[in-house]
Scaffold this active site. Structure first.
Site, PDB file in Angstrom:
ATOM      1  N   CYS A 118       0.997  -1.041  -0.048  1.00  0.00           N
ATOM      2  CA  CYS A 118       0.030  -0.034   0.113  1.00  0.00           C
ATOM      3  C   CYS A 118       0.904   1.335  -0.083  1.00  0.00           C
ATOM      4  O   CYS A 118       1.749   1.191  -0.428  1.00  0.00           O
ATOM      5  CB  CYS A 118      -1.018  -0.258   1.146  1.00  0.00           C
ATOM      6  SG  CYS A 118      -0.301   0.055   2.893  1.00  0.00           S
TER       7      CYS A 118
ATOM      8  N   HIS B 112      -4.320   9.012   6.779  1.00  0.00           N
ATOM      9  CA  HIS B 112      -4.670   7.613   6.668  1.00  0.00           C
ATOM     10  C   HIS B 112      -6.131   7.368   7.006  1.00  0.00           C
ATOM     11  O   HIS B 112      -6.215   7.179   8.268  1.00  0.00           O
ATOM     12  CB  HIS B 112      -3.583   6.593   7.151  1.00  0.00           C
ATOM     13  CG  HIS B 112      -3.716   5.236   6.558  1.00  0.00           C
ATOM     14  ND1 HIS B 112      -4.890   4.358   6.940  1.00  0.00           N
ATOM     15  CD2 HIS B 112      -2.906   4.697   5.733  1.00  0.00           C
ATOM     16  CE1 HIS B 112      -4.665   3.368   6.209  1.00  0.00           C
ATOM     17  NE2 HIS B 112      -3.684   3.277   5.386  1.00  0.00           N
TER      18      HIS B 112
END
Length: 750
Positions: A487, A669
């Site tokens: 990611c 995030h």
């Protein structure tokens, strides 16, 4: 140098196999659709009841024609993608995407230049002084007619850029754009300028082709030969349409009075005579000389070449080569689609294509000499040969002469191709070498083993990717690795046996931390993780079984060493604790000092703020990616915490990088493990590179969806590149509104 060039040509030839594979089917669809929906054909044979407008068969044929046309109309784009995939060494999907982007960028650049120069007018029409056929619609963009050659330019260029840059590492501030993400960026920039360059180069090529047309019509049989040679030679460049269309549709191809009307162009003359066939003794061979010869080499000649290539194929590859050549041959014979066959030897054996050009060109001339006058709608295949040759009668078309001439051409193609393929060892389908890299690697490896094991081990260690090797060993060896992904900051690995994972070994590779979740292992590397992922995939794909065994042995040895040194480790841990205590005391002493400067970071969300250590994720809570705080959102809006620049938006939209104008690098995030949602629930309002002011909306969230599908919506707001003399100080612990102070970044004297 010669061998290197030849090797590259072979790779190029193999890269054409993917787009070529679709051509036979597309050719059949287009040939059937175009032949049996032709109004003249339907009226001539009285088939209105079966194939006329509004009949079921007519509708089906129209659809078939549209599907086939869609493929051939977009053949340059298909080749751009296919060649890019074929020539890319790794990460082929990135090369494909980059090729699509580059293709559109190149044509849009050309379009812009055409508008600036006045060749395309403000209303979208083409200026009168522009040569017919030189400007066409490319995926809805008016651009220069470059044909398949335009796609090949893109495919080869993008593949070269991809192979050069897909592992590039950029400075930390731009590291998200490194690796594979850099390829579409550099391709966009490069093909902006390629498009501008093509605007100046390509029209010169087109004008030269058109000028040659004037030579053809005034030189009789020789002109027909010249026409045939030029047309076939232009096939790879996609310029044959520019060349032959004036001969088919305009006065360049001749004029003739038919049924009291003056008709221009060879194809128009034939169909006018067909409509008035009752008054025509024999169709004009002067009009059909631009296409009648195609039946000779398309139905007979090229199938002879295909048989030669099949006979010359290696025994173990004959079945595969035969399947490919048979489908291509059928397309050629039935519909006149020659590209599948011609492209199968064009780039791997240019000499064979030169033979094809001469033989095909001579077929046009022989058909003209023999007064063969078979017309066509699409190309010189059996369908048109039957409709416009056989059904019209030999008296009007002389179609019977095509058969003996065709047999001669079949034999010429077969024997000439067979001789040249064997003589020069051309790598036609079925004669290709095995993958060069794999073969060389295996041979070198075997030779090294025979020479000396010690030397081999030394050489291998000098050349292997040590970082990837260590990561592989830390994960329990290649056999223990089930899947590799990443990611924004983490290398995400699925392992078979989690107990074989060695955290200490993984941390020694520069990882900030290692997180275990069942069979999932997350290794925190930061934004440069994409390059690490690519290198690891390359290592796992190239390393031999012996290397795997060596890795496992080294892993086992490392494990044994750990057991042997448990007591020593304990002593070390004790010393480490003492050292940590001393470090903590030093930090406490530093905390009593006043910071030299402070930067306030505001909350990007309205919700509940808390210390980062409360994050429901080991990596974030352990500050493996940086320090900061968390906010559990109560409203579905994420805003800019301060004035700054958006560095990146991750592909799955769940995270974005941000740099404040004061120089603080951050990652917001949203949620935990939200990467698995693949972008669902996120509506990003900004893009990488844009500057925003505090409070500007960065993204909108579907909180209900996120809460239902993610483990948690708690959002880490972290500083990723804090210096040694910088420390986070939480300001708000509890309810907070977007834009209110969340934490401070204090800087102390070093």
């Amino acid at each position: 140098m010669k061998d290197k060039i030849f090797g590259v040509l072979q790779r190029v030839g193999r890269s054409f196999m993917l787009p070529i594979a679709i051509l036979p089917v597309a050719g059949l669809l287009l040939g059937l659709g175009s032949s049996f929906t032709n109004t003249t054909t339907i009226e001539t044979y009285g088939l209105q009841w079966l194939l006329g407008d509004k009949t079921i068969l007519h509708a089906l044929l129209v659809i078939m024609n549209a599907v086939g046309s869609a493929i051939f109309d977009n053949l340059p784009l298909i080749f751009a993608v296919g060649v890019a995939i074929g020539m890319a060494k790794k990460e082929k999907e990135v090369s494909a995407l980059s090729a699509v982007i580059a293709y559109f960028v190149m044509n849009v650049s050309i379009n812009a230049m055409l508008k600036i120069s006045g060749k395309i007018l403000a209303d979208g029409s083409i200026a009168k002084d522009v040569l017919d056929g030189t400007i066409t619609s490319v995926c809805g963009i008016q651009s220069l007619q470059m044909g398949v050659f335009g796609g090949i330019i893109v495919g080869l260029g993008v593949a070269a850029l991809h192979n050069r840059f897909y592992k590039i590492e950029l400075p930390n501030a731009l590291s998200f754009f490194g690796g594979t993400r850099f390829v579409p960026i550099i391709s966009t920039v490069a093909y902006l300028f390629v498009g501008i360059l093509m605007y100046f180069i390509w029209p010169t090529v087109q004008n030269g082709i058109y000028a040659l047309g004037g030579v053809v019509t005034g030189t009789g049989y020789f002109g027909t030969l010249l026409f045939g040679i030029i047309k076939r030679a232009l096939i790879p460049f996609g310029l044959h349409h520019v060349f032959y269309m004036p001969f088919w549709q305009t006065a360049v191809g001749g004029t003739m009075e038919v049924a009291g009307h003056m008709v221009e162009g060879g194809q128009n003359i034939f169909f006018a005579q067909l409509a008035d066939s009752a008054n025509i003794t024999h169709f004009s061979a002067d009009a059909t000389r631009y296409f009648s010869g195609e039946f000779i080499f398309m139905i007979f000649g090229l199938p002879g070449a295909a048989l030669a290539m099949y006979k010359c194929a290696k025994p173990e590859k004959k079945k595969q080569a035969g399947s490919l050549l048979l489908s291509a041959t059928l397309a050629c014979m039935f519909t006149g689609i020659t590209e599948p066959l011609e492209f199968s030897f064009l780039f791997v054996a240019p000499a064979l294509f030169a033979v094809q050009v001469v033989l095909a060109g001579s077929a046009y001339m022989i058909a003209h000499i023999l007064n063969i006058a078979v017309g066509l709608t699409f190309s010189g295949g059996l369908l048109d040969f039957f409709l416009f040759g056989i059904l019209q009668g030999n008296e009007k078309t002389s179609w019977l002469l095509v058969i003996p001439v065709g047999i001669v051409y079949f034999l010429l193609y077969y024997f000439i191709f067979s001789f040249l393929i064997k003589k020069f060892d051309f790598k036609t389908p079925g004669r290709e070498d095995d993958d060069t890299e794999t073969k060389l690697y295996t041979k070198a490896d075997v030779n090294a083993r025979k020479a000396a094991k010690d030397t081999k081990a030394s050489d291998d260690k000098a050349t292997v990717d040590e970082l990837s090797q260590t990561i592989s060993r830390g994960l329990g060896g290649k056999a223990n690795i089930s899947d590799v992904d990443c990611c924004a900051t983490r290398l995400r690995i699925t392992v078979i046996d989690p107990d074989k994972v060695n955290d200490a070994l993984l941390k020694s590779t520069g990882a900030s931390g290692v997180v275990h979740k069942g069979q999932g292992v997350q290794i925190i590397y930061g934004p440069r993780v994409t390059v690490i992922k690519s290198d690891l995939e390359d290592y796992l794909a190239s390393v031999t079984e012996e290397h795997f065994e060596d890795d496992a042995a080294e892993n086992n040895t490392a494990g044994a060493d750990e057991v042997k040194n448990e007591n020593a480790a304990s002593a070390t841990d004790s010393k480490t604790e003492d050292s940590s205590t001393a470090s903590d005391k030093a930090q406490e002493a530093a905390d009593t000092k006043e910071p030299t400067s402070t930067v306030i970071i505001s909350s990007p969300m309205t919700g509940i703020a808390a210390d980062l250590s409360t994050a429901p994720d080991e990596a974030f809570a352990g500050k493996m990616m940086g320090d900061g705080a968390v906010v559990t959102p109560e409203e579905g809006v994420v805003v800019a915490p301060e004035d700054g620049t958006v560095l990146f938006v991750f592909d799955t939209k769940h995270a974005l990088g941000f740099t404040t104008d004061s120089g603080i690098g951050m990652i917001i995030h949203v949620g935990i493990d939200t990467v698995k949602l693949e972008g669902k629930g996120f509506d990003v309002q900004v893009e990488a590179g844009c500057h925003v002011n505090k409070g500007d909306v960065l993204m909108k969230l579907d909180l209900d969806y996120l809460k239902a599908n993610a483990p948690s919506v708690t959002t880490p707001v972290i500083c990723t590149e804090l210096k040694d003399n910088q420390k986070i100080r939480l300001i708000t612990d509890g309810p907070i509104k977007a834009g209110e102070p969340l934490y401070a970044v204090d800087t102390y004297e070093k």
